[in-house]
Design a protein around this motif. Sequence first.
Motif: not given
Length: 758
Positions: A361, A513, A515-516, A539-542, A566
């Motif tokens: 990330g 992204w 990974a987070d 589609s965003c991660p944390t 998210s």
Amino acid sequence: MVDATVQWRTPTGVRLTDSNNSVSVDVEATVGDSEGGVSKVTFTVNGTEIDTVESWRRPTFNERPSPITGADQMSKRPFFGVTINAGDYAAGPITITAVAVSGIGTQTSLPGSIVIYNDKGGADTRPSPKTIYLNADTGDDGNDGLTRSTPKLNVQAGATACATSGDLSGAELVLTSSAASYDWAGGGWGIPDLGTTGDWPFTIRVEDGAKITRSGTVNVNSGGIIYSEPGDLLTIRGIGSGGDYSAAKIHIRMILEGSDTQIEDGDLKTYLHPSATGIYSIEGGISGSSHWSPSKKWSVRFVEDRTDLWDPAISGATSYNCNYYNHTRRGVVHGFARADSIQDCVVEDLLGIALQSNSQGGCGGSGIITRSQRYDADVAGLVDAELGDNVSIALMPGDVMRVTALPGAKINSIEGGQVTARAINIADQAAELVGSPLWGIRFDSGFAAANQGVFEVTATGTDGSGNPYFEVQNTGRPTDENPSGSAQIWTHYRQSNSPQDYIVAIHPDIIQWLADPVGQILSGVRCSDFSSGQGYFVSCPTMTRFALRDCTDGGMDLRNNFDVTSTFTDCVFEHLTFSGVWDWNAGATVVRNTIRKCVLDGYSDISSTGGNVVEDCHFITGSAIGSGSTTGAWFDTDPSVDPWDMTPLVSWFGGSVVSDAYYPSEIAWGDSELPTKGAWADVADADHDYSDPPIIPPVIPIPPAGPSPLKISPLTPTRRPRQRLPSKVERIRQKQRSQTRRGGMSTRLSNLPKFGRR
């Protein structure tokens, strides 16, 4: 208490070789309103503490010029930093650590340390002080490579010769100007362990006129992943001990000295032991596909050229980072893939993803320009046709099938990011596929069974009636036919085990992204003429303590979409200009984030609750939320126009926003000393041609032996009288007002370290 988001903006391992050398060691740091911002960064230099405030600084570690207009060596950015003068310190390593302190006193330590090797006065402390020369025309691996007249040939052989007892630390491999290209790979698995120690890099210098390419043939595995045969990689895996590589590392610094493409049709695959640690960087130069030209900005064949640059993950290694400085990517599918740090780089004429994080990330950077992805011109080799009844297939000698498009055939292209039917010559589209080892044309179920499949394109042309045609090789006993009205053809991988088609080559995002991200900063990202791309958060991660500062979205017609799954915690979004909608998507978890001084087309589910702060923003559509926010038209020009500039309406110049002290007036919009909202002028118009104020470096004493070191504060740089706006902004403003602006000289200061060059 919340930790600040902090990142080093100077790499470790810089070598100074003269008492007059200096280097700026810089940190970017920010934190939300709950902490009162970052009040200072305290650097500790060989035991001496130095307090610094945020100021407008220009990094000086890089040898190569910036590709950004007016940026000189590198772009100036709002950093915290100290200037290390070699003459002020004893010869030997200078170790620097840093701690960011928030307005309420929370301390956040920068990871690791920066080491500057001070070899002033003729000292040479490099573990391996060798320089080995290569020449792709006259080289021979039987030569010693110690002079330009006795060069070696292969990169692997040259790297091995650079080592002293396996240690490459401080050594330099020079790829001299040659008519032939250098093959990146060579050698094999049986070579001795090679690696680096301390923070020393192993430097690969690619001189002007030298070019690196990839050997082997292109193939695709069952997952649709392109690879080369035979395996094409450089083997520098680190130095192990008794089979243990947990302490092994390799630090490779590649410097591209040319002004034209120097890495073409090949990624820099490296073998790093899975247990080892790697640092890889590229400075200067251009990389991209041989299928790019000024008249052919986009081609599906970019995919087969595999120009993804550093790729140490092939060995299964996970502990590495890839850094890019002052580099241009042109004519590519991906801009900077698996990148940790990107500074003063340009991505242009790409088909897919401009920026991509690493597998952890990580993706930080400052001063990045991505441009030219509208696809209003055809993508060469992109065949997509609903031929209907207006096509004929004729069997030619040698199992060749000729497909002729008759009047009325519906030929598709991409325009403004959308598939559109246009009167396009299908032969011109297919011509790019002739000779491709990867691509063919797929015939669907609307054709006779013997004519269905994916076939190699062998020729294109126009028949006697002026109808365009292309020919494919079909060994499956093809037949003459006039197919049904539902017949379709499109560009597709030829390998039967691949499920993918051309759409994988045309999938635009500003950033992907993997990974987070935690504690990452992206700043100064200028995205222009990118209307077919998606944004920073698709589609965003944390995201935790993520900061996006002074960025634009390129006139997109798609959203900056925050996925419903998210979570955003303690993030900072400031000075953004987004012509697309900011969309939390009615389900993202948003806690203690700060959104300030941003210009947004519209929004969905932005909230000032949950500890979030929304202040001094502008909303082009929709109602104002938060404190100090405004609404209404913003842009001076239409984002759908190509090219498009992000200049605000004159009425917003010097808007009623509290001034950011670290931004010099030279880059404010309009005559006012005050800033306006959104991205600043230098980023929004991609023109960094403004004056430097005089720089008064801090006096950094050598700490005496004995009691605790002295704590000092550097002088604040003096601010110059206001100079001209960047010329591009001025031209636009002159269309609106006849007012004459006062002029000024543009001066720059540069103190470039030599890095031990000969």
